[in-house]
Design a protein around this motif. Structure first.
Motif, PDB file in Angstrom:
ATOM      1  N   PHE A   1     -16.279  10.037  -2.737  1.00 24.21           N
ATOM      2  CA  PHE A   1     -15.557   9.089  -3.593  1.00 24.21           C
ATOM      3  C   PHE A   1     -14.097   9.487  -3.813  1.00 24.21           C
ATOM      4  N   SER A   2     -13.607  10.486  -3.058  1.00 26.34           N
ATOM      5  CA  SER A   2     -12.207  10.896  -3.247  1.00 26.34           C
ATOM      6  C   SER A   2     -11.462  11.095  -1.943  1.00 26.34           C
ATOM      7  N   ARG A   3     -12.124  11.034  -0.807  1.00 21.37           N
ATOM      8  CA  ARG A   3     -11.484  11.369   0.461  1.00 21.37           C
ATOM      9  C   ARG A   3     -10.368  10.390   0.840  1.00 21.37           C
ATOM     10  N   HIS A   4     -10.389   9.205   0.244  1.00 21.97           N
ATOM     11  CA  HIS A   4      -9.404   8.183   0.588  1.00 21.97           C
ATOM     12  C   HIS A   4      -8.107   8.298  -0.194  1.00 21.97           C
ATOM     13  N   LEU A   5      -8.054   9.163  -1.191  1.00 20.95           N
ATOM     14  CA  LEU A   5      -6.914   9.200  -2.105  1.00 20.95           C
ATOM     15  C   LEU A   5      -5.673   9.804  -1.453  1.00 20.95           C
TER      16      LEU A   5
ATOM     17  N   PRO B   1       3.752  12.962  -0.272  1.00 25.26           N
ATOM     18  CA  PRO B   1       2.322  12.796  -0.545  1.00 25.26           C
ATOM     19  C   PRO B   1       1.636  12.281   0.715  1.00 25.26           C
ATOM     20  N   HIS B   2       0.423  12.727   0.953  1.00 28.43           N
ATOM     21  CA  HIS B   2      -0.210  12.347   2.201  1.00 28.43           C
ATOM     22  C   HIS B   2      -1.628  11.861   1.981  1.00 28.43           C
ATOM     23  N   SER B   3      -1.983  10.915   2.823  1.00 29.73           N
ATOM     24  CA  SER B   3      -3.365  10.482   2.916  1.00 29.73           C
ATOM     25  C   SER B   3      -3.869  10.851   4.295  1.00 29.73           C
TER      26      SER B   3
END
Length: 391
Positions: free
Chosen positions: A115-119, A378-380
């Motif tokens: 639930f956080s890998r996309h941030l 910042p990176h995704s």
């Protein structure tokens, strides 16, 4: 050496995903993140609790250390994909409410990835404090999730030297940060600044004490045998009982299970002990542990005996600061020696060793490494088809 980051990651709030609750036992996450909260917003995202008939929500509290503690409350009975979807929704709402830019993501558990890998993130950190896959009740996909987490993070910290040696080849930027110590807090036990607690006052002497979580990492048979070998000694055992049946705790007139105590209360208990006891089982769950309580016993001025845990032997056993015993007979023999030994020279060695240790220094050193690891923007990260699967 500063106590915080500068530059991009230095202005970012920290969003920490933890398998531990903030108000459980005061340990590594609390020591580090309370220092982070002195100069930035810190959000501590706990594992969910489940209630009947509720809509997903975040319960928010502000700790005395100014850490924002977030507890997801989810409907009881929902399945794993629904849990992941609900947690992702709550995280997305939280991140959208943060006005100071993408957060620094700080992981204590790989199981937060679904639930956080996309941030988007200013930086991704994995503070690998334990080998969670070896613990009772570990998720069957823990190892796979950790493999993915190693691919995504910018820097990895490990909770001890043994864990570092196990993980150092899995990421190009891994650093060992063994348990540190808040010396002034525990030194209160030496200075006699505390009052004897009511539930310990009537316990006889000598007192041999343990404090910490009581779970599958404790060798209960060793505790039972040691207490039986010395019925005139009193073994004081402090801490919550987790993941094991409380009925399995050995019982004897000289065994005293006092339950959980707060971090603030610990020096008042340790002041009344004659020696410390770390009866860790030798199993997969303890293979890589670096017990925080080792330097805490020492700062309190308590000689201590431990079973042969690698990160206790190195450096504490090798330096003559902690005695090592593998069997009940060896433990009792070492404690007898400690009870008879003058402490003055030993305390000098202890203080020389502890002089170079503090959680402030640990946080500062972590800060320098995070500053070096932080990307300029910042990176995704791309999410593969495999990673979109619910766990």
């Amino acid at each position: 050496m500063g106590h915080d980051l500068t530059g991009l990651a230095g202005t970012s709030p920290i969003l920490c995903f933890s398998h531990l609750r903030w108000n459980f036992v005061f340990q590594r996450p609390q020591h580090l993140l309370r220092r982070a909260a002195r100069s930035r917003d810190v959000y501590f995202f706990e594992e969910p609790v489940f209630e009947q008939g509720v809509q997903p929500r975040l319960e928010k509290t502000l700790s005395p250390e100014r850490v924002r503690v977030l507890t997801p409350v989810l409907p009881a009975g929902i399945n794993a994909p629904q849990i992941t979807s609900a947690l992702r929704m709550l995280v997305d709402r939280l991140v959208a409410s943060i006005e100071s830019g993408p957060p620094l993501l700080w992981y204590y558990t790989p199981m937060a990835l679904p639930f956080s890998r996309h941030l988007n993130a200013a930086l991704r950190v994995y503070d690998n404090m334990d080998e969670l896959s070896a613990f009772n009740g570990a998720h069957p996909r823990m190892i796979a999730m950790e493999r993915e987490l190693f691919r995504k993070v910018d820097v990895v910290f490990t909770g001890g030297q043994s864990l570092y040696e196990s993980k150092r080849k899995r990421h190009p930027n891994v650093h060992a940060f063994p348990s540190s110590i808040d010396v002034p807090h525990f030194a209160g036990a030496r200075r006699g600044e505390t009052v004897e607690p009511d539930d310990q006052r009537s316990i006889g002497a000598p007192r041999i004490g343990f404090f910490g979580v009581i779970d599958e990492r404790m060798d209960l048979d060793l505790v039972r045998r040691a207490a039986a070998l010395r019925p005139d000694w009193h073994f004081v055992m402090i801490g919550p009982v987790v993941k094991i049946d409380p009925a399995s705790l050995p019982q004897a007139p000289n065994l005293h299970w006092l339950g959980s105590k707060s971090y603030a209360e610990l020096p008042s208990y340790l002041r009344g002990w004659d020696a410390g006891f770390m009866p860790f089982a030798l199993n997969e769950a303890t293979r890589f542990i670096s017990p925080t309580k080792t330097p805490e016993f020492l700062a309190a001025g308590l000689p201590v005996v431990s079973t042969p845990i690698r990160d206790v032997i190195r450096p504490y056993g090798e330096l003559g600061l902690v005695e090592i015993g593998a069997t009940a007979d060896e433990v009792v023999e070492r404690i007898e020696m400690l009870l008879a030994r003058p402490k003055e020279e030993w305390l000098k060695k202890v203080d020389r060793h502890l002089a170079g240790m503090s959680w402030d220094a640990t946080w500062a050193a972590m800060g320098e490494l995070m500053q070096k690891a932080a990307p300029r923007q910042p990176h995704s990260l791309p999410v593969t088809a495999e990673e979109t699967l619910h766990v």
